[in-house]
Scaffold this motif. Sequence first.
Motif, PDB file in Angstrom:
ATOM      1  N   ALA A  93       0.831  -1.207   0.000  1.00 36.83           N
ATOM      2  CA  ALA A  93       0.000   0.000   0.000  1.00 36.83           C
ATOM      3  C   ALA A  93       0.867   1.260   0.000  1.00 36.83           C
ATOM      4  O   ALA A  93       0.575   2.229  -0.714  1.00 36.83           O
ATOM      5  CB  ALA A  93      -0.952  -0.006   1.193  1.00 36.83           C
ATOM      6  N   ASP A  94       1.946   1.256   0.764  1.00 36.54           N
ATOM      7  CA  ASP A  94       2.860   2.395   0.796  1.00 36.54           C
ATOM      8  C   ASP A  94       3.561   2.564  -0.551  1.00 36.54           C
ATOM      9  O   ASP A  94       3.739   3.691  -1.028  1.00 36.54           O
ATOM     10  CB  ASP A  94       3.912   2.215   1.895  1.00 36.54           C
ATOM     11  N   VAL A  95       3.940   1.443  -1.146  1.00 31.27           N
ATOM     12  CA  VAL A  95       4.607   1.484  -2.448  1.00 31.27           C
ATOM     13  C   VAL A  95       3.669   2.073  -3.501  1.00 31.27           C
ATOM     14  O   VAL A  95       4.096   2.843  -4.367  1.00 31.27           O
ATOM     15  CB  VAL A  95       5.102   0.078  -2.860  1.00 31.27           C
ATOM     16  N   ARG A  96       2.388   1.776  -3.422  1.00 37.99           N
ATOM     17  CA  ARG A  96       1.408   2.327  -4.361  1.00 37.99           C
ATOM     18  C   ARG A  96       1.171   3.817  -4.123  1.00 37.99           C
ATOM     19  O   ARG A  96       0.864   4.552  -5.044  1.00 37.99           O
ATOM     20  CB  ARG A  96       0.078   1.584  -4.246  1.00 37.99           C
ATOM     21  N   LEU A  97       1.307   4.254  -2.898  1.00 38.57           N
ATOM     22  CA  LEU A  97       1.057   5.649  -2.548  1.00 38.57           C
ATOM     23  C   LEU A  97       2.207   6.575  -2.940  1.00 38.57           C
ATOM     24  O   LEU A  97       1.981   7.699  -3.411  1.00 38.57           O
ATOM     25  CB  LEU A  97       0.794   5.755  -1.038  1.00 38.57           C
ATOM     26  N   PHE A  98       3.435   6.137  -2.763  1.00 39.31           N
ATOM     27  CA  PHE A  98       4.585   7.029  -2.899  1.00 39.31           C
ATOM     28  C   PHE A  98       4.699   7.746  -4.244  1.00 39.31           C
ATOM     29  O   PHE A  98       4.908   8.968  -4.250  1.00 39.31           O
ATOM     30  CB  PHE A  98       5.893   6.289  -2.573  1.00 39.31           C
ATOM     31  N   PRO A  99       4.602   7.084  -5.390  1.00 43.01           N
ATOM     32  CA  PRO A  99       4.806   7.821  -6.645  1.00 43.01           C
ATOM     33  C   PRO A  99       3.850   9.004  -6.822  1.00 43.01           C
ATOM     34  O   PRO A  99       4.250  10.062  -7.303  1.00 43.01           O
ATOM     35  CB  PRO A  99       4.581   6.759  -7.732  1.00 43.01           C
ATOM     36  N   THR A 100       2.608   8.837  -6.430  1.00 46.39           N
ATOM     37  CA  THR A 100       1.650   9.937  -6.562  1.00 46.39           C
ATOM     38  C   THR A 100       1.975  11.045  -5.575  1.00 46.39           C
ATOM     39  O   THR A 100       1.947  12.228  -5.920  1.00 46.39           O
ATOM     40  CB  THR A 100       0.211   9.433  -6.364  1.00 46.39           C
ATOM     41  N   VAL A 101       2.301  10.683  -4.346  1.00 46.06           N
ATOM     42  CA  VAL A 101       2.584  11.692  -3.324  1.00 46.06           C
ATOM     43  C   VAL A 101       3.834  12.490  -3.660  1.00 46.06           C
ATOM     44  O   VAL A 101       3.852  13.715  -3.530  1.00 46.06           O
ATOM     45  CB  VAL A 101       2.686  11.039  -1.928  1.00 46.06           C
ATOM     46  N   VAL A 102       4.885  11.834  -4.123  1.00 47.56           N
ATOM     47  CA  VAL A 102       6.134  12.553  -4.391  1.00 47.56           C
ATOM     48  C   VAL A 102       5.993  13.479  -5.607  1.00 47.56           C
ATOM     49  O   VAL A 102       6.703  14.478  -5.709  1.00 47.56           O
ATOM     50  CB  VAL A 102       7.332  11.588  -4.513  1.00 47.56           C
TER      51      VAL A 102
END
Length: 193
Positions: A93-102
């Motif tokens: 879930a964190d891996v899926r979130l990071f690209p959009t957040v960064v």
Amino acid sequence: AAAVAAAAPAAVAAAAAVADAAVELRPAALAAEIDAWSARLYAGLNNGVYRCGFATSQGAYDRAARDVAAALDEVEAQLATSRFLCGDKVTEADVRLFPTVVRFDAAYASLFKCSVRRVADLPHLSAWMRDFYLLPGVAATVDVAGYRQSYFGQLFPLNPGGIIPAGPTEVDLGLGTNPERGGFSPAEVFHFK
């Protein structure tokens, strides 16, 4: 830059330790929670930013903007109670979130009109982004200047003048600074098979 340079030997050692072990991003005990987060993140945030940016009606934009803001608020609330989305260690879930957040403040907030909230305005999400960035191997995958260049320079319908904003930069986003959310030894941040 100095903080990143100082952390480099530790990051290299941590990356080597992780490379020798089998990291488990989807522990069976957390699978349902990971799936639930993945579905919410995709609909509200990962795809939501594109639904905002490429909306062809005010109604479609308004729905997408509400979804993005709600997803950011939900993630912010969760990260106020745990280091990562599903507890104290990194999951899929964190891996899926990071690209959009960064990419969010550098591109999506302005170019895609996702301007109700910025990651910089959400203290727990902003700290999580800086935390995740310091994980072994992650910093090498991030190019904030490249994101701005690509999104603003190549999406002619959204930016006909091709003007590329000067920021925010990796420094502006606080990337490379430790948010003091926990340690970085592999045992502290990863599940293992």
